[in-house]
Design a protein around this motif. Structure first.
Motif, PDB file in Angstrom:
ATOM      1  N   LYS A   1      15.663 -17.132  -0.327  1.00  0.00           N
ATOM      2  CA  LYS A   1      14.821 -16.450  -1.299  1.00  0.00           C
ATOM      3  C   LYS A   1      13.952 -15.442  -0.558  1.00  0.00           C
ATOM      4  CE  LYS A   1      13.378 -20.611  -2.351  1.00  0.00           C
ATOM      5  NZ  LYS A   1      12.631 -21.752  -2.879  1.00  0.00           N
ATOM      6  N   LEU A   2      13.626 -14.365  -1.251  1.00  0.00           N
ATOM      7  CA  LEU A   2      12.760 -13.333  -0.697  1.00  0.00           C
ATOM      8  C   LEU A   2      11.645 -13.084  -1.701  1.00  0.00           C
ATOM      9  CD1 LEU A   2      12.713 -11.328   1.765  1.00  0.00           C
ATOM     10  CD2 LEU A   2      13.641  -9.661   0.162  1.00  0.00           C
ATOM     11  N   PHE A   3      10.405 -13.096  -1.219  1.00  0.00           N
ATOM     12  CA  PHE A   3       9.247 -12.876  -2.072  1.00  0.00           C
ATOM     13  C   PHE A   3       8.433 -11.710  -1.519  1.00  0.00           C
ATOM     14  CE2 PHE A   3      10.272 -17.365  -2.277  1.00  0.00           C
ATOM     15  CZ  PHE A   3      10.285 -17.607  -3.638  1.00  0.00           C
ATOM     16  N   ARG A   4       7.937 -10.877  -2.418  1.00  0.00           N
ATOM     17  CA  ARG A   4       7.060  -9.769  -2.037  1.00  0.00           C
ATOM     18  C   ARG A   4       5.710 -10.034  -2.711  1.00  0.00           C
ATOM     19  NH1 ARG A   4       8.748  -4.855  -0.180  1.00  0.00           N
ATOM     20  NH2 ARG A   4      10.831  -5.351  -0.946  1.00  0.00           N
ATOM     21  N   LEU A   5       4.663 -10.092  -1.913  1.00  0.00           N
ATOM     22  CA  LEU A   5       3.324 -10.358  -2.431  1.00  0.00           C
ATOM     23  C   LEU A   5       2.420  -9.169  -2.140  1.00  0.00           C
ATOM     24  CD1 LEU A   5       4.528 -13.219  -1.266  1.00  0.00           C
ATOM     25  CD2 LEU A   5       2.265 -14.023  -1.810  1.00  0.00           C
ATOM     26  N   LEU A   6       1.599  -8.806  -3.098  1.00  0.00           N
ATOM     27  CA  LEU A   6       0.575  -7.793  -2.914  1.00  0.00           C
ATOM     28  C   LEU A   6      -0.759  -8.499  -3.058  1.00  0.00           C
ATOM     29  CD1 LEU A   6       0.073  -4.764  -2.490  1.00  0.00           C
ATOM     30  CD2 LEU A   6       0.026  -4.513  -4.974  1.00  0.00           C
ATOM     31  N   LEU A   7      -1.618  -8.377  -2.055  1.00  0.00           N
ATOM     32  CA  LEU A   7      -2.874  -9.110  -2.083  1.00  0.00           C
ATOM     33  C   LEU A   7      -4.012  -8.293  -1.489  1.00  0.00           C
ATOM     34  CD1 LEU A   7      -3.220 -11.510   0.849  1.00  0.00           C
ATOM     35  CD2 LEU A   7      -1.035 -10.408   0.493  1.00  0.00           C
ATOM     36  N   GLN A   8      -5.194  -8.736  -1.787  1.00  0.00           N
ATOM     37  CA  GLN A   8      -6.422  -8.133  -1.280  1.00  0.00           C
ATOM     38  C   GLN A   8      -6.971  -9.072  -0.203  1.00  0.00           C
ATOM     39  OE1 GLN A   8      -7.397  -5.307  -3.063  1.00  0.00           O
ATOM     40  NE2 GLN A   8      -9.095  -4.841  -1.714  1.00  0.00           N
ATOM     41  N   ALA A   9      -7.340  -8.510   0.943  1.00  0.00           N
ATOM     42  CA  ALA A   9      -7.922  -9.326   2.020  1.00  0.00           C
ATOM     43  C   ALA A   9      -8.829  -8.450   2.866  1.00  0.00           C
ATOM     44  CB  ALA A   9      -6.828  -9.942   2.880  1.00  0.00           C
ATOM     45  N   GLU A  10      -9.735  -9.093   3.584  1.00  0.00           N
ATOM     46  CA  GLU A  10     -10.681  -8.347   4.424  1.00  0.00           C
ATOM     47  C   GLU A  10      -9.995  -7.694   5.610  1.00  0.00           C
ATOM     48  OE1 GLU A  10     -14.361 -10.146   5.523  1.00  0.00           O
ATOM     49  OE2 GLU A  10     -14.564 -11.142   3.572  1.00  0.00           O
ATOM     50  N   ASP A  11      -9.012  -8.390   6.189  1.00  0.00           N
ATOM     51  CA  ASP A  11      -8.307  -7.850   7.348  1.00  0.00           C
ATOM     52  C   ASP A  11      -6.912  -8.457   7.421  1.00  0.00           C
ATOM     53  OD1 ASP A  11      -8.531 -10.427   8.607  1.00  0.00           O
ATOM     54  OD2 ASP A  11     -10.533  -9.877   9.307  1.00  0.00           O
ATOM     55  N   GLU A  12      -6.125  -7.990   8.374  1.00  0.00           N
ATOM     56  CA  GLU A  12      -4.734  -8.436   8.491  1.00  0.00           C
ATOM     57  C   GLU A  12      -4.626  -9.922   8.787  1.00  0.00           C
ATOM     58  OE1 GLU A  12      -0.678  -7.295  10.944  1.00  0.00           O
ATOM     59  OE2 GLU A  12      -2.294  -5.843  10.823  1.00  0.00           O
ATOM     60  N   ASN A  13      -5.505 -10.448   9.628  1.00  0.00           N
ATOM     61  CA  ASN A  13      -5.454 -11.881   9.952  1.00  0.00           C
ATOM     62  C   ASN A  13      -5.723 -12.739   8.722  1.00  0.00           C
ATOM     63  OD1 ASN A  13      -4.808 -11.517  12.643  1.00  0.00           O
ATOM     64  ND2 ASN A  13      -6.929 -11.547  13.331  1.00  0.00           N
ATOM     65  N   SER A  14      -6.697 -12.336   7.912  1.00  0.00           N
ATOM     66  CA  SER A  14      -6.993 -13.072   6.677  1.00  0.00           C
ATOM     67  C   SER A  14      -5.818 -13.009   5.719  1.00  0.00           C
ATOM     68  CB  SER A  14      -8.234 -12.500   5.996  1.00  0.00           C
ATOM     69  OG  SER A  14      -9.366 -12.639   6.807  1.00  0.00           O
ATOM     70  N   ALA A  15      -5.209 -11.836   5.613  1.00  0.00           N
ATOM     71  CA  ALA A  15      -4.040 -11.677   4.740  1.00  0.00           C
ATOM     72  C   ALA A  15      -2.904 -12.577   5.220  1.00  0.00           C
ATOM     73  CB  ALA A  15      -3.597 -10.219   4.715  1.00  0.00           C
ATOM     74  N   ALA A  16      -2.649 -12.601   6.513  1.00  0.00           N
ATOM     75  CA  ALA A  16      -1.579 -13.429   7.080  1.00  0.00           C
ATOM     76  C   ALA A  16      -1.837 -14.905   6.804  1.00  0.00           C
ATOM     77  CB  ALA A  16      -1.450 -13.174   8.579  1.00  0.00           C
ATOM     78  N   ASP A  17      -3.086 -15.332   6.918  1.00  0.00           N
ATOM     79  CA  ASP A  17      -3.428 -16.735   6.650  1.00  0.00           C
ATOM     80  C   ASP A  17      -3.156 -17.099   5.193  1.00  0.00           C
ATOM     81  OD1 ASP A  17      -4.215 -17.056   9.274  1.00  0.00           O
ATOM     82  OD2 ASP A  17      -6.371 -16.907   8.836  1.00  0.00           O
ATOM     83  N   VAL A  18      -3.569 -16.214   4.273  1.00  0.00           N
ATOM     84  CA  VAL A  18      -3.369 -16.477   2.848  1.00  0.00           C
ATOM     85  C   VAL A  18      -1.880 -16.521   2.514  1.00  0.00           C
ATOM     86  CG1 VAL A  18      -3.671 -15.502   0.530  1.00  0.00           C
ATOM     87  CG2 VAL A  18      -5.602 -15.572   2.120  1.00  0.00           C
ATOM     88  N   VAL A  19      -1.120 -15.564   3.018  1.00  0.00           N
ATOM     89  CA  VAL A  19       0.319 -15.508   2.739  1.00  0.00           C
ATOM     90  C   VAL A  19       1.008 -16.756   3.292  1.00  0.00           C
ATOM     91  CG1 VAL A  19       2.454 -14.266   3.246  1.00  0.00           C
ATOM     92  CG2 VAL A  19       0.409 -13.003   2.561  1.00  0.00           C
ATOM     93  N   SER A  20       0.674 -17.158   4.490  1.00  0.00           N
ATOM     94  CA  SER A  20       1.277 -18.360   5.079  1.00  0.00           C
ATOM     95  C   SER A  20       0.946 -19.605   4.267  1.00  0.00           C
ATOM     96  CB  SER A  20       0.813 -18.545   6.521  1.00  0.00           C
ATOM     97  OG  SER A  20       1.353 -17.552   7.334  1.00  0.00           O
ATOM     98  N   GLU A  21      -0.287 -19.699   3.797  1.00  0.00           N
ATOM     99  CA  GLU A  21      -0.683 -20.853   2.999  1.00  0.00           C
ATOM    100  C   GLU A  21       0.083 -20.877   1.673  1.00  0.00           C
ATOM    101  OE1 GLU A  21      -4.697 -22.496   0.855  1.00  0.00           O
ATOM    102  OE2 GLU A  21      -4.915 -21.607   2.857  1.00  0.00           O
ATOM    103  N   ILE A  22       0.220 -19.722   1.019  1.00  0.00           N
ATOM    104  CA  ILE A  22       0.969 -19.649  -0.237  1.00  0.00           C
ATOM    105  C   ILE A  22       2.429 -20.023   0.001  1.00  0.00           C
ATOM    106  CG2 ILE A  22       1.867 -18.052  -1.986  1.00  0.00           C
ATOM    107  CD1 ILE A  22      -0.859 -16.567  -1.735  1.00  0.00           C
ATOM    108  N   ALA A  23       3.007 -19.498   1.073  1.00  0.00           N
ATOM    109  CA  ALA A  23       4.411 -19.784   1.377  1.00  0.00           C
ATOM    110  C   ALA A  23       4.629 -21.268   1.634  1.00  0.00           C
ATOM    111  CB  ALA A  23       4.866 -18.957   2.577  1.00  0.00           C
ATOM    112  N   GLU A  24       3.716 -21.875   2.358  1.00  0.00           N
ATOM    113  CA  GLU A  24       3.853 -23.294   2.692  1.00  0.00           C
ATOM    114  C   GLU A  24       3.624 -24.192   1.473  1.00  0.00           C
ATOM    115  OE1 GLU A  24       2.016 -26.566   5.813  1.00  0.00           O
ATOM    116  OE2 GLU A  24       1.704 -24.439   6.169  1.00  0.00           O
TER     117      GLU A  24
END
Length: 86
Positions: A42-65
């Motif tokens: 499966k492939l998912f594309r997410l668009l999100l708002q975050a303060e910085d790239e590290n915060s965005a990566a953390d949120v995306v990883s948490e959603i994926a997991e």
């Protein structure tokens, strides 16, 4: 800042992939005998708002997991994470 992430979810090695096997059979029957394995996923594309790239990566990883993958059967990978103007 807006970020766009692409998350890829695939079955773990050793987990049965009947869809991949069926696709492989079809590919071979079409004459592409050089293909020896097909893995479905499966492939998912997410668009999100975050303060910085590290915060965005953390949120995306948490959603994926927690939501996009089944950690018992699947592995996920954040394939792309880029800032977006969309």
């Amino acid at each position: 800042m807006k970020y766009e992430a692409v998350v890829e979810v695939l079955l773990k090695d050793g987990v049965s992939d009947p869809e991949g096997v069926a696709i492989l059979d079809a590919v071979v029957s079409l004459g592409y005998g050089s293909v020896s394995k097909v893995a479905s996923g499966k492939l998912f594309r997410l668009l999100l708002q975050a303060e910085d790239e590290n915060s965005a990566a953390d949120v995306v990883s948490e959603i994926a997991e927690r939501l996009l993958s089944n950690p018992v059967l699947e592995d996920f990978r954040v394939r792309d994470l880029v800032s977006s103007n969309s």
